[in-house]
Scaffold this motif. Structure first.
Motif, PDB file in Angstrom:
ATOM      1  N   SER A 181     -12.621   0.795  -5.882  1.00  0.00           N
ATOM      2  CA  SER A 181     -13.007   1.780  -4.874  1.00  0.00           C
ATOM      3  C   SER A 181     -12.210   3.072  -5.055  1.00  0.00           C
ATOM      4  O   SER A 181     -12.748   4.173  -4.856  1.00  0.00           O
ATOM      5  N   GLU A 236     -11.061  -5.054  -6.024  1.00  0.00           N
ATOM      6  CA  GLU A 236     -12.064  -4.277  -5.295  1.00  0.00           C
ATOM      7  C   GLU A 236     -11.477  -2.960  -4.797  1.00  0.00           C
ATOM      8  O   GLU A 236     -12.138  -1.913  -4.853  1.00  0.00           O
ATOM      9  N   GLU A 237     -10.245  -2.984  -4.333  1.00  0.00           N
ATOM     10  CA  GLU A 237      -9.603  -1.765  -3.840  1.00  0.00           C
ATOM     11  C   GLU A 237      -9.335  -0.773  -4.965  1.00  0.00           C
ATOM     12  O   GLU A 237      -9.494   0.437  -4.795  1.00  0.00           O
ATOM     13  N   PHE A 259      -6.121   2.773   0.910  1.00  0.00           N
ATOM     14  CA  PHE A 259      -6.739   1.981  -0.162  1.00  0.00           C
ATOM     15  C   PHE A 259      -7.733   0.933   0.329  1.00  0.00           C
ATOM     16  O   PHE A 259      -8.103   0.037  -0.435  1.00  0.00           O
ATOM     17  N   HIS A 260      -8.197   1.044   1.570  1.00  0.00           N
ATOM     18  CA  HIS A 260      -9.250   0.108   1.985  1.00  0.00           C
ATOM     19  C   HIS A 260     -10.490   0.365   1.132  1.00  0.00           C
ATOM     20  O   HIS A 260     -10.774   1.501   0.762  1.00  0.00           O
ATOM     21  N   HIS A 261     -11.234  -0.690   0.832  1.00  0.00           N
ATOM     22  CA  HIS A 261     -12.432  -0.503  -0.007  1.00  0.00           C
ATOM     23  C   HIS A 261     -13.568   0.151   0.770  1.00  0.00           C
ATOM     24  O   HIS A 261     -14.492   0.702   0.168  1.00  0.00           O
ATOM     25  N   GLU A 262     -13.504   0.105   2.119  1.00  0.00           N
ATOM     26  CA  GLU A 262     -14.484   0.801   2.941  1.00  0.00           C
ATOM     27  C   GLU A 262     -13.955   2.188   3.306  1.00  0.00           C
ATOM     28  O   GLU A 262     -12.749   2.418   3.345  1.00  0.00           O
ATOM     29  N   HIS A 263     -14.866   3.102   3.627  1.00  0.00           N
ATOM     30  CA  HIS A 263     -14.455   4.460   4.005  1.00  0.00           C
ATOM     31  C   HIS A 263     -13.650   4.419   5.298  1.00  0.00           C
ATOM     32  O   HIS A 263     -14.120   3.921   6.326  1.00  0.00           O
ATOM     33  N   ASN A 307      -7.785   7.189   0.458  1.00  0.00           N
ATOM     34  CA  ASN A 307      -8.545   6.764   1.631  1.00  0.00           C
ATOM     35  C   ASN A 307      -7.596   6.567   2.816  1.00  0.00           C
ATOM     36  O   ASN A 307      -7.588   5.511   3.470  1.00  0.00           O
ATOM     37  N   THR A 309      -6.037  -5.228  -4.462  1.00  0.00           N
ATOM     38  CA  THR A 309      -7.071  -6.106  -5.010  1.00  0.00           C
ATOM     39  C   THR A 309      -7.895  -5.335  -6.046  1.00  0.00           C
ATOM     40  O   THR A 309      -7.906  -4.103  -6.085  1.00  0.00           O
ATOM     41  N   ARG A 348     -13.827   6.746  -5.679  1.00  0.00           N
ATOM     42  CA  ARG A 348     -13.526   7.937  -4.881  1.00  0.00           C
ATOM     43  C   ARG A 348     -13.099   9.098  -5.777  1.00  0.00           C
ATOM     44  O   ARG A 348     -13.481  10.256  -5.552  1.00  0.00           O
ATOM     45  N   ARG A 384       0.830  -1.205   0.000  1.00  0.00           N
ATOM     46  CA  ARG A 384       0.000   0.000   0.000  1.00  0.00           C
ATOM     47  C   ARG A 384       0.868   1.260   0.000  1.00  0.00           C
ATOM     48  O   ARG A 384       0.492   2.277  -0.594  1.00  0.00           O
TER      49      ARG A 384
END
Length: 255
Positions: free
Chosen positions: A226, A222-223, A174-178, A148, A220, A230, A56
């Motif tokens: 995301s 998904e990341e 870079f987490h897919h969640e906020h 993020n 990933t 953003r 990351r």
């Protein structure tokens, strides 16, 4: 003397940063001073996958490069004395400058600074968390929204001679969640400048090409999706966001 090959020449350890949460070493590659964070020294986290913080950090550097703002010092993956890890060029800060500070509430400057929050210090004194109101920090705030960043502490901003500001310690990104936690909240609701919007556009374009290919080796799918979302949301809104969700808005400790 030829410049060292930063990817293959011997990495020699010269010290350890004992205040870091994860194993963090000072070292040298030839005459280049570096920071080295081996994957083997990463502590498990409840909300991030194991063994991915170094990747990351490199991904954050690639996004910084795509923005074109030189926010993150050169960062790359390579082998070292304790195995594969992240290596970053060391930066000598200007001890006479600071980009983020805690001051007595009555001492907040009238111009040139933004107040983020107020609180009490260990002596019960009311203090204000402030940061510079500069283009360099505005760009870093945009960068943090895009990646993020869950851990933009005051000491993760390096004040350089001449006014440049580097951001470091980007393992929690870079987490897919906020997850946005930062001390750089001074521009909430302010419109992004044309330069800032152009930077976001460069990342969006890069995700369709070389940047996307490079990030696919580090994050990933998904990341990466995301990250693109953003970018699109910030581009559409055109303003600095406010804190949202249940996460704390600032990291702790602040420095």
């Amino acid at each position: 003397m030829p410049a060292p090959d930063l990817g293959t020449d011997e990495l020699t350890l010269t010290g350890r940063i004992t205040t870091a949460t994860n194993a963090t070493f000072l070292g040298s590659i030839g005459d280049a001073a570096v920071v080295y964070k081996p994957i083997a020294g990463e502590k498990p986290l409840w909300d991030f996958p194991d063994g991915c913080l170094a990747h990351r950090e490199v991904a954050a550097y690639l996004v910084s490069e795509a923005l074109g703002w030189n926010i993150v010092p050169r960062t790359w993956m390579r082998d070292g004395p304790l195995g594969e890890g992240m290596v970053q060029l060391w930066q000598e800060t200007d001890p006479e400058q600071t980009a983020v500070d805690l001051v007595a509430v009555d001492d907040v400057p009238e111009t040139g600074w933004k107040e983020v929050l107020q609180g009490q210090d260990e002596n019960g004194r009311i203090v204000s968390l402030i940061h510079e109101d500069t283009p360099a920090l505005r760009r870093m705030a945009v960068f943090d929204v895009l990646v993020n960043n869950a851990d933009r502490k005051g000491d993760h901003i390096l004040a350089m001679a001449g006014g440049h500001r580097y951001g470091v310690d980007h393992g929690l990104t870079f987490h897919h969640e906020h997850k946005l936690r930062t001390v750089l909240w001074g521009w909430i609701g302010d419109s992004l400048s044309a330069e800032e919007l152009e930077g976001v556009d460069r990342v969006l374009l890069g995700l369709e090409g070389e940047l996307g290919s490079q990030l696919a080796k580090l994050l990933t799918a998904e990341e990466i999706a995301s990250l693109a979302a953003r970018c699109a949301r910030l581009r559409s809104a055109g303003v600095f966001p406010a804190p949202s969700g249940d996460m704390p808005a600032v990291p702790w400790p602040l420095f």
